[in-house]
Motif scaffolding. Structure first.
Motif, PDB file in Angstrom:
ATOM      1  N   LEU A  27       0.874  -1.169   0.000  1.00 33.26           N
ATOM      2  CA  LEU A  27       0.000   0.000   0.000  1.00 33.26           C
ATOM      3  C   LEU A  27       0.908   1.214   0.000  1.00 33.26           C
ATOM      4  O   LEU A  27       1.767   1.361   0.866  1.00 33.26           O
ATOM      5  CB  LEU A  27      -0.895   0.030   1.238  1.00 33.26           C
ATOM      6  CG  LEU A  27      -1.643   1.348   1.478  1.00 33.26           C
ATOM      7  CD1 LEU A  27      -2.628   1.634   0.346  1.00 33.26           C
ATOM      8  CD2 LEU A  27      -2.328   1.342   2.819  1.00 33.26           C
ATOM      9  N   LEU A  28       0.732   2.070  -0.970  1.00 31.46           N
ATOM     10  CA  LEU A  28       1.457   3.337  -1.073  1.00 31.46           C
ATOM     11  C   LEU A  28       0.459   4.413  -0.676  1.00 31.46           C
ATOM     12  O   LEU A  28      -0.482   4.684  -1.414  1.00 31.46           O
ATOM     13  CB  LEU A  28       1.950   3.526  -2.513  1.00 31.46           C
ATOM     14  CG  LEU A  28       2.734   4.784  -2.837  1.00 31.46           C
ATOM     15  CD1 LEU A  28       4.048   4.793  -2.087  1.00 31.46           C
ATOM     16  CD2 LEU A  28       2.985   4.858  -4.331  1.00 31.46           C
ATOM     17  N   ILE A  29       0.633   4.998   0.522  1.00 31.22           N
ATOM     18  CA  ILE A  29      -0.375   5.910   1.045  1.00 31.22           C
ATOM     19  C   ILE A  29       0.245   7.230   1.496  1.00 31.22           C
ATOM     20  O   ILE A  29       1.339   7.251   2.064  1.00 31.22           O
ATOM     21  CB  ILE A  29      -1.177   5.259   2.209  1.00 31.22           C
ATOM     22  CG1 ILE A  29      -2.342   6.139   2.636  1.00 31.22           C
ATOM     23  CG2 ILE A  29      -0.271   4.914   3.378  1.00 31.22           C
ATOM     24  CD1 ILE A  29      -3.349   5.445   3.543  1.00 31.22           C
ATOM     25  N   ASN A  30      -0.468   8.294   1.214  1.00 24.37           N
ATOM     26  CA  ASN A  30      -0.061   9.628   1.625  1.00 24.37           C
ATOM     27  C   ASN A  30      -0.372   9.820   3.115  1.00 24.37           C
ATOM     28  O   ASN A  30      -1.377   9.315   3.611  1.00 24.37           O
ATOM     29  CB  ASN A  30      -0.824  10.657   0.785  1.00 24.37           C
ATOM     30  CG  ASN A  30      -0.256  12.042   0.906  1.00 24.37           C
ATOM     31  OD1 ASN A  30       0.947  12.213   1.083  1.00 24.37           O
ATOM     32  ND2 ASN A  30      -1.096  13.038   0.780  1.00 24.37           N
ATOM     33  N   PHE A  31       0.472  10.550   3.816  1.00 23.06           N
ATOM     34  CA  PHE A  31       0.215  10.832   5.228  1.00 23.06           C
ATOM     35  C   PHE A  31      -1.094  11.588   5.393  1.00 23.06           C
ATOM     36  O   PHE A  31      -1.884  11.295   6.270  1.00 23.06           O
ATOM     37  CB  PHE A  31       1.374  11.637   5.833  1.00 23.06           C
ATOM     38  CG  PHE A  31       1.236  11.862   7.303  1.00 23.06           C
ATOM     39  CD1 PHE A  31       1.824  10.992   8.204  1.00 23.06           C
ATOM     40  CD2 PHE A  31       0.517  12.936   7.794  1.00 23.06           C
ATOM     41  CE1 PHE A  31       1.687  11.183   9.574  1.00 23.06           C
ATOM     42  CE2 PHE A  31       0.375  13.141   9.164  1.00 23.06           C
ATOM     43  CZ  PHE A  31       0.959  12.260  10.056  1.00 23.06           C
ATOM     44  N   ASP A  32      -1.309  12.587   4.534  1.00 18.24           N
ATOM     45  CA  ASP A  32      -2.521  13.412   4.597  1.00 18.24           C
ATOM     46  C   ASP A  32      -3.614  12.776   3.754  1.00 18.24           C
ATOM     47  O   ASP A  32      -3.548  12.764   2.533  1.00 18.24           O
ATOM     48  CB  ASP A  32      -2.241  14.828   4.073  1.00 18.24           C
ATOM     49  CG  ASP A  32      -1.217  15.556   4.923  1.00 18.24           C
ATOM     50  OD1 ASP A  32      -1.353  15.532   6.158  1.00 18.24           O
ATOM     51  OD2 ASP A  32      -0.286  16.145   4.342  1.00 18.24           O
ATOM     52  N   MET A  33      -4.612  12.216   4.439  1.00 20.75           N
ATOM     53  CA  MET A  33      -5.772  11.645   3.765  1.00 20.75           C
ATOM     54  C   MET A  33      -7.010  12.327   4.322  1.00 20.75           C
ATOM     55  O   MET A  33      -6.992  12.843   5.439  1.00 20.75           O
ATOM     56  CB  MET A  33      -5.836  10.124   3.995  1.00 20.75           C
ATOM     57  CG  MET A  33      -4.711   9.346   3.330  1.00 20.75           C
ATOM     58  SD  MET A  33      -4.683   9.478   1.533  1.00 20.75           S
ATOM     59  CE  MET A  33      -6.104   8.519   1.087  1.00 20.75           C
ATOM     60  N   PRO A  34      -8.113  12.349   3.574  1.00 21.86           N
ATOM     61  CA  PRO A  34      -9.281  13.121   4.004  1.00 21.86           C
ATOM     62  C   PRO A  34      -9.989  12.608   5.261  1.00 21.86           C
ATOM     63  O   PRO A  34     -10.462  13.404   6.061  1.00 21.86           O
ATOM     64  CB  PRO A  34     -10.221  13.063   2.800  1.00 21.86           C
ATOM     65  CG  PRO A  34      -9.697  12.032   1.892  1.00 21.86           C
ATOM     66  CD  PRO A  34      -8.275  11.784   2.237  1.00 21.86           C
ATOM     67  N   ASP A  35     -10.044  11.306   5.486  1.00 16.28           N
ATOM     68  CA  ASP A  35     -10.840  10.811   6.612  1.00 16.28           C
ATOM     69  C   ASP A  35     -10.022  10.392   7.829  1.00 16.28           C
ATOM     70  O   ASP A  35     -10.480  10.505   8.956  1.00 16.28           O
ATOM     71  CB  ASP A  35     -11.760   9.674   6.169  1.00 16.28           C
ATOM     72  CG  ASP A  35     -11.058   8.614   5.349  1.00 16.28           C
ATOM     73  OD1 ASP A  35      -9.896   8.823   4.962  1.00 16.28           O
ATOM     74  OD2 ASP A  35     -11.674   7.572   5.088  1.00 16.28           O
ATOM     75  N   MET A  36      -8.810   9.884   7.655  1.00 16.83           N
ATOM     76  CA  MET A  36      -7.893   9.605   8.761  1.00 16.83           C
ATOM     77  C   MET A  36      -6.489   9.650   8.193  1.00 16.83           C
ATOM     78  O   MET A  36      -6.307   9.501   6.989  1.00 16.83           O
ATOM     79  CB  MET A  36      -8.232   8.267   9.444  1.00 16.83           C
ATOM     80  CG  MET A  36      -7.606   7.039   8.860  1.00 16.83           C
ATOM     81  SD  MET A  36      -7.876   5.519   9.813  1.00 16.83           S
ATOM     82  CE  MET A  36      -9.570   5.167   9.491  1.00 16.83           C
ATOM     83  N   THR A  37      -5.502   9.860   9.040  1.00 22.45           N
ATOM     84  CA  THR A  37      -4.150   9.998   8.501  1.00 22.45           C
ATOM     85  C   THR A  37      -3.660   8.675   7.915  1.00 22.45           C
ATOM     86  O   THR A  37      -4.117   7.594   8.305  1.00 22.45           O
ATOM     87  CB  THR A  37      -3.142  10.453   9.587  1.00 22.45           C
ATOM     88  OG1 THR A  37      -2.961   9.404  10.530  1.00 22.45           O
ATOM     89  CG2 THR A  37      -3.570  11.741  10.248  1.00 22.45           C
ATOM     90  N   GLY A  38      -2.734   8.807   7.001  1.00 23.33           N
ATOM     91  CA  GLY A  38      -2.109   7.617   6.429  1.00 23.33           C
ATOM     92  C   GLY A  38      -1.383   6.811   7.486  1.00 23.33           C
ATOM     93  O   GLY A  38      -1.319   5.581   7.416  1.00 23.33           O
ATOM     94  N   LEU A  39      -0.841   7.495   8.506  1.00 23.51           N
ATOM     95  CA  LEU A  39      -0.161   6.806   9.600  1.00 23.51           C
ATOM     96  C   LEU A  39      -1.143   5.937  10.390  1.00 23.51           C
ATOM     97  O   LEU A  39      -0.838   4.785  10.713  1.00 23.51           O
ATOM     98  CB  LEU A  39       0.516   7.822  10.530  1.00 23.51           C
ATOM     99  CG  LEU A  39       1.254   7.246  11.738  1.00 23.51           C
ATOM    100  CD1 LEU A  39       2.372   6.302  11.305  1.00 23.51           C
ATOM    101  CD2 LEU A  39       1.811   8.369  12.600  1.00 23.51           C
ATOM    102  N   GLU A  40      -2.318   6.458  10.695  1.00 30.30           N
ATOM    103  CA  GLU A  40      -3.337   5.676  11.405  1.00 30.30           C
ATOM    104  C   GLU A  40      -3.768   4.472  10.570  1.00 30.30           C
ATOM    105  O   GLU A  40      -3.910   3.357  11.089  1.00 30.30           O
ATOM    106  CB  GLU A  40      -4.549   6.548  11.737  1.00 30.30           C
ATOM    107  CG  GLU A  40      -4.272   7.629  12.758  1.00 30.30           C
ATOM    108  CD  GLU A  40      -5.392   8.651  12.864  1.00 30.30           C
ATOM    109  OE1 GLU A  40      -5.571   9.186  13.960  1.00 30.30           O
ATOM    110  OE2 GLU A  40      -6.081   8.923  11.851  1.00 30.30           O
ATOM    111  N   THR A  41      -3.963   4.703   9.289  1.00 26.53           N
ATOM    112  CA  THR A  41      -4.354   3.619   8.388  1.00 26.53           C
ATOM    113  C   THR A  41      -3.259   2.557   8.329  1.00 26.53           C
ATOM    114  O   THR A  41      -3.535   1.358   8.405  1.00 26.53           O
ATOM    115  CB  THR A  41      -4.622   4.176   6.975  1.00 26.53           C
ATOM    116  OG1 THR A  41      -5.554   5.247   7.068  1.00 26.53           O
ATOM    117  CG2 THR A  41      -5.147   3.106   6.041  1.00 26.53           C
TER     118      THR A  41
END
Length: 190
Positions: free
Chosen positions: A51-65
């Motif tokens: 999974l390549l995920i951005n730290f800033d996501m609209p509903d929860m942070t990429g770190l939490e995810t």
């Protein structure tokens, strides 16, 4: 050989499409998610490698995810961060299969990071298999040792003789030594 499956979760759809295109050009299967909720549904449903995920996501942070995915040990995660976000992440990713990749994204560096993650993932899977085999071997050895102790006490024989008897029973009955030892333990408990 099956293509490596990568999900790109970047809230900027134009950037996500560029990343997806670059990944596909380099032989990866890539798809896009727009939110962390969608990411969690997809990684639980599909068999992903990365999974390549951005730290800033609209509903929860990429770190939490990434932490949720790490807790469930679903896939490897590459977290796209800024230098300021690195400080937030460092202490929280140690127990997970999360790699930090600093923005702006450079295609060559990203592909190199993906290769490294895949190599580490293979190494980790190999070590997990070896650990499983070692643990199983130790458990089997404990059972045999316990059965040897029972035979030594009840028959007044040496440790070597007790082992030979378990080994001979195993060969004569064509049953694994662990199973023979388990039966000795069960009979001794009656």
């Amino acid at each position: 050989m099956e293509k490596t499956r990568i999900t790109v979760a970047v809230h900027n759809m134009q950037a996500a499409k560029k990343i997806k295109y670059a990944l596909q050009r380099n032989g990866y299967f890539a798809d896009i998610c727009a939110s962390s909720g969608e990411v969690l549904r997809r990684v639980r449903r599909d068999s992903l490698d990365i999974l390549l995920i951005n730290f800033d996501m609209p509903d929860m942070t990429g770190l939490e995810t990434a932490a949720i995915i790490g807790d469930e040990n679903i896939c490897s995660v590459i977290l796209l961060i800024t230098p300021e976000q690195r400080k937030l992440c460092i202490g929280q990713i140690e127990d997970y299969d999360i790699t930090l990749h600093q923005k702006p994204i450079n295609r060559i560096a990203l592909l190199s990071a993906i290769d490294t993650v895949l190599q580490n993932r293979c190494r980790l899977q190999k070590l997990s298999k070896e650990l499983f085999i070692l643990k199983r071997g130790m458990q089997e050895r404990k059972i045999v040792e316990r059965a040897k102790g029972i035979l030594m006490k009840r028959k007044s024989i040496s440790e070597a003789e007790a082992y030979r008897r378990i080994q001979k029973m195993s060969m004569d009955t064509r049953v694994a030594m662990k199973d023979v030892a388990q039966k000795i333990i069960e009979l001794a408990q009656l």
